[in-house]
Design an enzyme around this catalytic site. Sequence first.
Site, mmCIF file in Angstrom:
data_model
loop_
_atom_site.group_PDB
_atom_site.id
_atom_site.type_symbol
_atom_site.label_atom_id
_atom_site.label_comp_id
_atom_site.label_asym_id
_atom_site.label_seq_id
_atom_site.Cartn_x
_atom_site.Cartn_y
_atom_site.Cartn_z
ATOM 1 N N HIS A 130 -5.420 14.542 -8.720
ATOM 2 C CA HIS A 130 -5.644 13.121 -9.054
ATOM 3 C C HIS A 130 -4.849 12.694 -10.264
ATOM 4 C CE1 HIS A 130 -8.620 12.120 -6.039
ATOM 5 N NE2 HIS A 130 -9.183 13.343 -6.249
ATOM 6 N N ASP A 136 0.874 -1.193 0.000
ATOM 7 C CA ASP A 136 0.000 0.000 0.000
ATOM 8 C C ASP A 136 0.904 1.233 0.000
ATOM 9 O OD1 ASP A 136 -3.041 0.826 0.647
ATOM 10 O OD2 ASP A 136 -1.651 2.174 1.711
ATOM 11 N N GLU A 140 -4.877 2.348 -3.669
ATOM 12 C CA GLU A 140 -3.429 2.349 -3.804
ATOM 13 C C GLU A 140 -2.865 1.064 -3.216
ATOM 14 O OE1 GLU A 140 -5.241 4.401 -2.008
ATOM 15 O OE2 GLU A 140 -4.482 4.611 0.028
ATOM 16 N N ASP A 188 -2.795 9.436 -10.323
ATOM 17 C CA ASP A 188 -2.913 8.347 -11.303
ATOM 18 C C ASP A 188 -1.554 8.032 -11.898
ATOM 19 O OD1 ASP A 188 -5.595 8.295 -10.774
ATOM 20 O OD2 ASP A 188 -6.227 9.315 -12.654
ATOM 21 N N ASN A 192 -2.520 12.941 -3.750
ATOM 22 C CA ASN A 192 -3.715 13.369 -4.492
ATOM 23 C C ASN A 192 -4.130 14.780 -4.083
ATOM 24 O OD1 ASN A 192 -4.202 11.282 -6.229
ATOM 25 N ND2 ASN A 192 -5.383 10.083 -4.741
#
Lengths: 301, 442
Positions: B331, B318, B361, B335, B326
């Site tokens: 975002h 993670d 994530e 991404d 973010n």
Amino acid sequence: MRALLLTLLLAGCSGGEDVAQVQSPLEALPESAAPSRLRMVVTPAVGEETAAAVAPLGRYLSRRLGLPVSVDVAASYDALAARIALGPSNPRGAEVAVFSPLAFVRARRAKAPIVPLATGVAQGSPTYIGYLVTRTESGLRTLEDLRGKKVAWVHPQSTSGYLFPRALLRWRGHDPATYFDNSHPLTGDHITSLQALMAGEVDVAAVASTYLRPGWGAKQVPRSALRVVAKTERIPLDCVVVRDTLPRGLARKLEAALLELDQSPEDSAVLAKGWGMGAFVPFAAERYARIEEVLEAEEAR
Amino acid sequence: MATRRSHSAARAPFSLWMSVSAKVALCIIVVAAVCALITLGPGFSWQAAQTRASYRATHQEALELLALALAPALPSGDHELAQAAADNVANFPERYPAVKALEVLDREGRVIADLDPRRFNTRATDPSLAEDLKQRRPRMSLIAEDRMSFVVPIRGTHTLGVLRATLDESALSASLRRSQRTVAGWVALLGLIMGSVLYLLLRRLLGRRVEDLAAVADRLGAGDLEARADHAGRDELATLAGRLNTMAQDLSQHRGNLESLVAERTDALAEANERLAELATTDALTGLHNRRYLEAHAQRLLAVARRSGRPLSLVMLDLDHFKRVNDTYGHAVGDAVLKGVAATLRGQAREADIVARIGGEELVVAMPDTDLAAGMLAAERLRVRIAESEPGGCRVTASFGVANCPLDGTTLEQLFESADRALYAAKAAGRDRVMNNAELAA
């Protein structure tokens, strides 16, 4: 076509080819060697003149068969069957006979040893008729006129001179035993009957038609002097028979010679003139059946 | 169904009576028979009438000639000629089979000659006598079926008598019927022969060609589109054969087109299916497998591991503080970070490993044939690479939890739970590190 039909209507028969053929009874005859001679016997059809009248037939047959053929006249109608029955070894015997129709029928009924060959033809017809005749000048014209009149019968063995005229009377509703005056004795032959008629001994005579037809029997009596009042049924003419011991081959030759007699015009004419029968047709049993019927009817009474 | 019907039709031969040839021949025979009946009937009647007329005329003329011959003799009382005529008819019935009665009467009605001589010199009494004696000309009349009466006067300067005859025509009628039956029989026989010949001809010229066409149609129906009919000639059947061939050609071409289209569409469908399958098992953002794919294929890997007794390690990671990335960079950067991490994982993974994104994530790497130590080493290497790679231009770290089969369990749920627990322990221990359950226990 119409001429042919008319000719046939008028001319009558001249040979055997027109009669229905039946199986020849000659098949019953034996096959043996031919005899050295042949003896023929005939009925006294024309009285004393019979022997001379029938002599040409003997000569004709001798020529055709190549062996002597003698012709003799039997003393009576009854003698014919007896002469045949005597057989070939008997000096009086005969191998061939010309039977009157009634004598033939009687012989057949008596199981006589005979085989029929041919039927005679007179003036174009294998039949003749029994006539009841009167003298023209007598004025007797109908059968009804003859009631109670004296009659000349030939002989009970005569078909046209006795048996059939009596049957005619019955057919017309009369009893022959009483219709005529039967007191005159039997004449024995047709010419004697005619002579008795013309002599006035009888009023009516029963005779064969052959005696009245032109050119033959009527020479004994002028035709114009006679009147036919009634006629019987037709009767077959005489029947030529052979003894059942005659060799088949010879019988066939004899049959052929008889049937071809009319092809020998001279012999045929001489016989027709003297004896009446100048030709022959093949034998047919049905021709004689009516005689047997009439005979049985007569005998039944 | 259509194919089955075609086959059954092909097996059943054409019935003799149901074939076109037989029907056409039968129709022609029936028409010919009707024509024959229409023409034969009147023909027979005409022939019978002509024959009868000729027959009667012949007899009448003969009787007239006989009457002419009798005329001179009758007045003199010479009846022998009349008697001879009657004798001949009576003695030779085979010559005159039709004459059943013949009599000559004088002018008073007395019988001069008759087939039965016993009637001679008797008086005729029949009702027609008076009228017959008055006749001046020959008269012929039908008195019953097949029975004609002829009355011919015998005349000199005046009437001398009359000749009467009855003619039975039953033999003539029977002969006519026989000849008509014979003609009808021959016509019927001829009709049958002609009909048979006609049938054979039609069968040769028509029936066989129809059967050939039917056979070609059967083959076409059975799928043999290469079948072709003989279309030589210029008649209707040749035209039909030509049309059948054209139809077969069109069908063949159409089938080719269809087959190409079907193949094309099948390929497209397979591609679409493949794409769909890929979409269903792939994470759209990273291009890694998704959770569905992982669960399906990890189960398979586990089953193999259990069966073979080989180890399997499940590495769960993670990204640390990803929300902050973010929130800070947006975002799009988030991404890009995820894509970069995914590329790193993909680049480090072996062929047999499964790399999947199972959450925002959160990612997993399933490693077959990998014991716990090797799994820990691999996780550590991944941690280092991620930290070094700076995906999306950001420096990110990740925490790792490693579970091992059979040490931490033999089911996927047990391994997930164990790896998740180790991951949270790594998070709790300060992040950017690799831990396993054994370390937790220690």
